[in-house]
Motif scaffolding. Structure first.
Motif, short mmCIF file in Angstrom:
data_model
loop_
_atom_site.label_atom_id
_atom_site.label_comp_id
_atom_site.label_asym_id
_atom_site.label_seq_id
_atom_site.Cartn_x
_atom_site.Cartn_y
_atom_site.Cartn_z
N ALA A 113 5.29 65.66 80.87
CA ALA A 113 4.78 66.16 82.14
C ALA A 113 3.61 67.13 82.01
CB ALA A 113 5.91 66.85 82.91
N VAL A 114 3.44 67.73 80.84
CA VAL A 114 2.37 68.72 80.63
C VAL A 114 1.40 68.15 79.60
CG1 VAL A 114 1.84 71.08 79.93
CG2 VAL A 114 3.95 70.62 81.19
N PRO A 115 0.22 67.68 80.04
CA PRO A 115 -0.70 67.00 79.13
C PRO A 115 -1.34 67.91 78.08
CG PRO A 115 -1.66 67.22 81.31
CD PRO A 115 -0.25 67.69 81.41
N PHE A 116 -1.31 69.21 78.28
CA PHE A 116 -1.91 70.14 77.33
C PHE A 116 -0.82 70.93 76.60
CE2 PHE A 116 -1.87 71.80 81.61
CZ PHE A 116 -1.31 73.07 81.49
N LEU A 117 0.25 70.24 76.25
CA LEU A 117 1.40 70.88 75.62
C LEU A 117 1.03 71.53 74.29
CD1 LEU A 117 4.34 71.39 76.29
CD2 LEU A 117 4.93 69.35 75.00
N ASP A 118 0.07 70.96 73.58
CA ASP A 118 -0.35 71.56 72.31
C ASP A 118 -0.89 72.98 72.54
OD1 ASP A 118 -2.52 70.39 73.71
OD2 ASP A 118 -3.69 70.19 71.87
N GLU A 119 -1.61 73.19 73.62
CA GLU A 119 -2.13 74.52 73.94
C GLU A 119 -1.01 75.46 74.38
OE1 GLU A 119 -5.49 76.06 73.95
OE2 GLU A 119 -5.42 74.52 72.41
N VAL A 120 -0.02 74.92 75.07
CA VAL A 120 1.13 75.73 75.49
C VAL A 120 1.88 76.23 74.25
CG1 VAL A 120 3.34 75.72 76.73
CG2 VAL A 120 1.34 74.56 77.71
N ILE A 121 2.07 75.34 73.28
CA ILE A 121 2.77 75.74 72.06
C ILE A 121 1.92 76.73 71.27
CG2 ILE A 121 3.74 74.91 69.87
CD1 ILE A 121 4.46 72.29 71.39
N ALA A 129 -2.77 75.51 64.54
CA ALA A 129 -2.20 74.77 63.41
C ALA A 129 -0.67 74.77 63.47
CB ALA A 129 -2.69 75.37 62.08
N ALA A 130 -0.10 75.92 63.82
CA ALA A 130 1.36 76.00 63.96
C ALA A 130 1.84 75.10 65.09
CB ALA A 130 1.79 77.45 64.20
N ALA A 131 1.07 75.05 66.18
CA ALA A 131 1.42 74.18 67.31
C ALA A 131 1.36 72.71 66.91
CB ALA A 131 0.49 74.45 68.49
N LYS A 132 0.33 72.34 66.19
CA LYS A 132 0.18 70.95 65.73
C LYS A 132 1.37 70.54 64.85
CE LYS A 132 -2.93 67.78 63.28
NZ LYS A 132 -1.88 66.83 63.17
N LYS A 133 1.74 71.42 63.94
CA LYS A 133 2.88 71.15 63.06
C LYS A 133 4.16 71.02 63.89
CE LYS A 133 5.50 72.79 59.08
NZ LYS A 133 6.68 72.14 59.57
N ALA A 134 4.36 71.90 64.85
CA ALA A 134 5.56 71.84 65.69
C ALA A 134 5.62 70.53 66.48
CB ALA A 134 5.61 73.04 66.63
N LEU A 135 4.48 70.12 67.03
CA LEU A 135 4.43 68.84 67.76
C LEU A 135 4.70 67.66 66.85
CD1 LEU A 135 1.50 69.24 70.30
CD2 LEU A 135 3.88 68.71 70.82
N ASP A 136 4.12 67.70 65.65
CA ASP A 136 4.38 66.63 64.68
C ASP A 136 5.86 66.56 64.33
OD1 ASP A 136 1.68 66.02 64.66
OD2 ASP A 136 1.27 67.02 62.73
#
Length: 129
Positions: free
Chosen positions: A39-47, A113-120
């Protein structure tokens, strides 16, 4: 949601209020992320904002704004309750976007970078969704 309401939500508040928000965000953030993933297209930025909010190097006022927006995000019953299919996270997205726009320069490459890792990690492990 109008700008006045969003402005009220994003008030950093007292140290006590910030501590309370931080506890709520730490306790509920990842559960909410899993629910909001589509539902949130910019979730990477939120994380990334989550990591910035918890970073002691982030300026206090910025942390307060981020914690206010993230606390609103994790509340299941807010302006538009999150369980309403198709609409539930629209108000959350508006509040988050306003906060991110205001503090974008304080989100560092390390937070992203931490957000990217969490999403991965979320993508690789279906049990975490």
């Amino acid at each position: 949601m109008d700008d006045v309401k969003i402005g009220e939500i994003l008030e950093p508040g007292s140290e006590e209020k910030q501590r309370s928000r931080e506890e709520r965000v730490r306790a509920q953030f990842w559960k909410t992320v899993r629910k909001a993933a589509k539902a949130v297209p910019f979730l990477d930025e939120v994380i990334a904002a989550y990591y910035a909010a918890l970073d002691p190097a982030t300026p206090t006022r910025v942390r307060g704004i981020l914690l206010a927006s993230l606390a609103y995000f994790v509340l299941p019953l807010d302006f538009i309750p999150d369980f309403i299919f198709g609409l539930g996270f629209t108000d959350d997205a508006a509040v988050l976007m306003a906060a991110l726009t205001a503090i974008r320069t304080h989100i560092t490459p390390a937070h992203r970078a931490a957000a990217k890792k969490a999403l991965d990690d979320l993508d690789r492990d279906p049990a975490k969704r």
